[in-house]
Design a protein around this motif. Structure first.
Motif, PDB file in Angstrom:
ATOM      1  N   LEU A 190     -10.780  -8.281   4.601  1.00  0.00           N
ATOM      2  CA  LEU A 190     -11.875  -8.439   5.548  1.00  0.00           C
ATOM      3  C   LEU A 190     -12.086  -9.910   5.882  1.00  0.00           C
ATOM      4  N   PHE A 191     -12.025 -10.787   4.866  1.00  0.00           N
ATOM      5  CA  PHE A 191     -12.170 -12.219   5.114  1.00  0.00           C
ATOM      6  C   PHE A 191     -11.043 -12.734   6.001  1.00  0.00           C
ATOM      7  N   GLU A 192      -9.836 -12.260   5.779  1.00  0.00           N
ATOM      8  CA  GLU A 192      -8.700 -12.681   6.600  1.00  0.00           C
ATOM      9  C   GLU A 192      -8.914 -12.273   8.056  1.00  0.00           C
ATOM     10  N   GLU A 193      -9.399 -11.052   8.246  1.00  0.00           N
ATOM     11  CA  GLU A 193      -9.645 -10.552   9.608  1.00  0.00           C
ATOM     12  C   GLU A 193     -10.763 -11.346  10.287  1.00  0.00           C
ATOM     13  N   LEU A 194     -11.828 -11.641   9.519  1.00  0.00           N
ATOM     14  CA  LEU A 194     -12.932 -12.412  10.067  1.00  0.00           C
ATOM     15  C   LEU A 194     -12.504 -13.835  10.424  1.00  0.00           C
ATOM     16  N   ALA A 195     -11.604 -14.394   9.622  1.00  0.00           N
ATOM     17  CA  ALA A 195     -11.119 -15.745   9.899  1.00  0.00           C
ATOM     18  C   ALA A 195     -10.259 -15.770  11.161  1.00  0.00           C
ATOM     19  N   LEU A 196      -9.458 -14.738  11.348  1.00  0.00           N
ATOM     20  CA  LEU A 196      -8.557 -14.684  12.503  1.00  0.00           C
ATOM     21  C   LEU A 196      -9.268 -14.295  13.792  1.00  0.00           C
ATOM     22  N   LYS A 197     -10.158 -13.310  13.706  1.00  0.00           N
ATOM     23  CA  LYS A 197     -10.780 -12.765  14.911  1.00  0.00           C
ATOM     24  C   LYS A 197     -12.189 -13.301  15.174  1.00  0.00           C
ATOM     25  N   GLY A 198     -12.770 -13.980  14.193  1.00  0.00           N
ATOM     26  CA  GLY A 198     -14.131 -14.470  14.352  1.00  0.00           C
ATOM     27  C   GLY A 198     -15.158 -13.416  13.978  1.00  0.00           C
ATOM     28  N   GLN A 199     -16.410 -13.809  14.005  1.00  0.00           N
ATOM     29  CA  GLN A 199     -17.481 -12.897  13.610  1.00  0.00           C
ATOM     30  C   GLN A 199     -18.009 -12.120  14.807  1.00  0.00           C
ATOM     31  N   SER A 200     -18.508 -10.926  14.535  1.00  0.00           N
ATOM     32  CA  SER A 200     -19.149 -10.129  15.577  1.00  0.00           C
ATOM     33  C   SER A 200     -20.269  -9.277  14.957  1.00  0.00           C
ATOM     34  N   PRO A 201     -21.213  -9.932  14.273  1.00  0.00           N
ATOM     35  CA  PRO A 201     -22.313  -9.185  13.668  1.00  0.00           C
ATOM     36  C   PRO A 201     -23.177  -8.543  14.740  1.00  0.00           C
ATOM     37  N   LYS A 202     -23.769  -7.432  14.415  1.00  0.00           N
ATOM     38  CA  LYS A 202     -24.623  -6.725  15.366  1.00  0.00           C
ATOM     39  C   LYS A 202     -26.111  -6.938  15.085  1.00  0.00           C
ATOM     40  N   THR A 203     -26.416  -7.658  14.002  1.00  0.00           N
ATOM     41  CA  THR A 203     -27.814  -7.827  13.611  1.00  0.00           C
ATOM     42  C   THR A 203     -28.120  -9.277  13.253  1.00  0.00           C
ATOM     43  N   LEU A 204     -29.200  -9.791  13.818  1.00  0.00           N
ATOM     44  CA  LEU A 204     -29.749 -11.085  13.424  1.00  0.00           C
ATOM     45  C   LEU A 204     -30.866 -10.825  12.424  1.00  0.00           C
ATOM     46  N   PHE A 205     -30.761 -11.409  11.256  1.00  0.00           N
ATOM     47  CA  PHE A 205     -31.759 -11.256  10.197  1.00  0.00           C
ATOM     48  C   PHE A 205     -32.491 -12.586  10.055  1.00  0.00           C
ATOM     49  N   ILE A 206     -33.762 -12.604  10.432  1.00  0.00           N
ATOM     50  CA  ILE A 206     -34.577 -13.811  10.286  1.00  0.00           C
ATOM     51  C   ILE A 206     -35.474 -13.614   9.071  1.00  0.00           C
ATOM     52  N   GLY A 207     -35.183 -14.342   8.014  1.00  0.00           N
ATOM     53  CA  GLY A 207     -35.917 -14.185   6.770  1.00  0.00           C
ATOM     54  C   GLY A 207     -36.472 -15.501   6.270  1.00  0.00           C
ATOM     55  N   CYS A 208     -37.198 -15.420   5.182  1.00  0.00           N
ATOM     56  CA  CYS A 208     -37.803 -16.597   4.580  1.00  0.00           C
ATOM     57  C   CYS A 208     -36.798 -17.315   3.674  1.00  0.00           C
ATOM     58  N   SER A 209     -36.970 -18.633   3.558  1.00  0.00           N
ATOM     59  CA  SER A 209     -36.111 -19.419   2.670  1.00  0.00           C
ATOM     60  C   SER A 209     -36.404 -19.166   1.197  1.00  0.00           C
ATOM     61  N   ASP A 210     -37.459 -18.437   0.911  1.00  0.00           N
ATOM     62  CA  ASP A 210     -37.854 -18.120  -0.467  1.00  0.00           C
ATOM     63  C   ASP A 210     -36.653 -17.625  -1.269  1.00  0.00           C
ATOM     64  N   SER A 211     -36.441 -18.217  -2.438  1.00  0.00           N
ATOM     65  CA  SER A 211     -35.269 -17.895  -3.263  1.00  0.00           C
ATOM     66  C   SER A 211     -35.273 -16.467  -3.782  1.00  0.00           C
ATOM     67  N   ARG A 212     -36.427 -15.803  -3.705  1.00  0.00           N
ATOM     68  CA  ARG A 212     -36.531 -14.428  -4.201  1.00  0.00           C
ATOM     69  C   ARG A 212     -36.133 -13.390  -3.161  1.00  0.00           C
ATOM     70  N   VAL A 213     -35.893 -13.841  -1.943  1.00  0.00           N
ATOM     71  CA  VAL A 213     -35.530 -12.936  -0.848  1.00  0.00           C
ATOM     72  C   VAL A 213     -34.061 -13.169  -0.498  1.00  0.00           C
ATOM     73  N   VAL A 214     -33.217 -12.190  -0.790  1.00  0.00           N
ATOM     74  CA  VAL A 214     -31.766 -12.339  -0.606  1.00  0.00           C
ATOM     75  C   VAL A 214     -31.273 -11.272   0.371  1.00  0.00           C
ATOM     76  N   PRO A 215     -31.087 -11.618   1.645  1.00  0.00           N
ATOM     77  CA  PRO A 215     -30.773 -10.621   2.679  1.00  0.00           C
ATOM     78  C   PRO A 215     -29.587  -9.713   2.363  1.00  0.00           C
ATOM     79  N   ASP A 216     -28.463 -10.290   1.939  1.00  0.00           N
ATOM     80  CA  ASP A 216     -27.277  -9.477   1.667  1.00  0.00           C
ATOM     81  C   ASP A 216     -27.519  -8.508   0.519  1.00  0.00           C
ATOM     82  N   LEU A 217     -28.260  -8.955  -0.480  1.00  0.00           N
ATOM     83  CA  LEU A 217     -28.551  -8.103  -1.628  1.00  0.00           C
ATOM     84  C   LEU A 217     -29.492  -6.968  -1.234  1.00  0.00           C
ATOM     85  N   ILE A 218     -30.513  -7.290  -0.444  1.00  0.00           N
ATOM     86  CA  ILE A 218     -31.497  -6.292  -0.029  1.00  0.00           C
ATOM     87  C   ILE A 218     -30.867  -5.216   0.850  1.00  0.00           C
TER      88      ILE A 218
END
Length: 211
Positions: free
Chosen positions: A24-52
């Motif tokens: 997946l990393f190889e594909e993302l490096a070659l083709k670039g990113q195309s996320p479908k969601t913008l996640f605007i969260g707090c910088s608070d260290s207790r909030v981890v978007p990928d984990l949540i």
């Protein structure tokens, strides 16, 4: 956590976790990113978007700042980092969804009720917190000031709604929302329980995300 722990964790990432997503990393490096969601969260260290969210690499375009604030659109404002992230996500990546994720026990919302010293060390924080003032006013009008815990939790949720409204001041966001090409979501993450509530527009209130 001592920096050595991060280095040890990096070694584990290379040996185990990177291998899991190597193709997946190889594909993302070659083709670039195309996320479908913008996640605007707090910088608070207790909030981890990928984990949540359980997101994989390439799933989320993440922007974090103090309080998960969105400054209203103004071409000559001083908050170019947040504005440019929104513009890039919407107009370049053409995301389909934007999540504003606030959380319980938010230091930024609590700071709205404190006097920030007038000194050069906190000048940017003081200016930034002005974005949250409308949420403070809404919370006080809604629940008063007698119950401090209720006031803070109400402020946190009101802030999410204020930031959603601020998003609609961006021309590209407004245009795509009106065309049903972009959808906005307000989430409230409870640090103490791991639960997420979403804002239900029809009910006008936050409700638990059910399985």
């Amino acid at each position: 956590m001592h920096i050595k722990k991060f280095i040890d964790n990096y070694q584990e990432f290379k040996k185990i976790h990177f291998k899991k997503y190597e193709k997946l990393f190889e594909e993302l490096a070659l083709k670039g990113q195309s996320p479908k969601t913008l996640f605007i969260g707090c910088s608070d260290s207790r909030v981890v978007p990928d984990l949540i969210t359980g997101a994989k690499p390439g799933d989320l375009f993440v922007f974090r700042n103090i309080g998960n604030f969105v400054p209203p659109f103004k071409p000559d404002n001083d908050f170019h980092a947040t504005a440019s992230a929104i513009e890039y996500a919407v107009s370049v990546l053409e995301v389909r969804d934007i999540i504003i994720c606030g959380h319980s026990h938010c230091g930024a919302c609590e700071s709205l009720y404190k006097e920030i010293p007038q000194n050069i060390e906190l000048i940017h924080i003081k200016k930034w917190l002005e974005i949250g003032e409308p949420a403070k006013e809404i919370a006080i009008d809604t629940v008063g000031t007698e119950d401090n815990e209720l006031l803070l939790r109400t402020t946190e949720k009101a802030s999410i709604l204020v930031q959603l409204q601020n998003l609609l001041t961006y021309p590209a966001v407004k245009e795509r929302v009106e065309a049903d090409k972009l959808f906005l979501h307000g989430w409230y993450y409870k640090i103490e329980s791991g639960e997420i509530e979403y804002f239900d527009e029809e009910e006008g209130d936050f409700k638990p995300i059910e399985p």
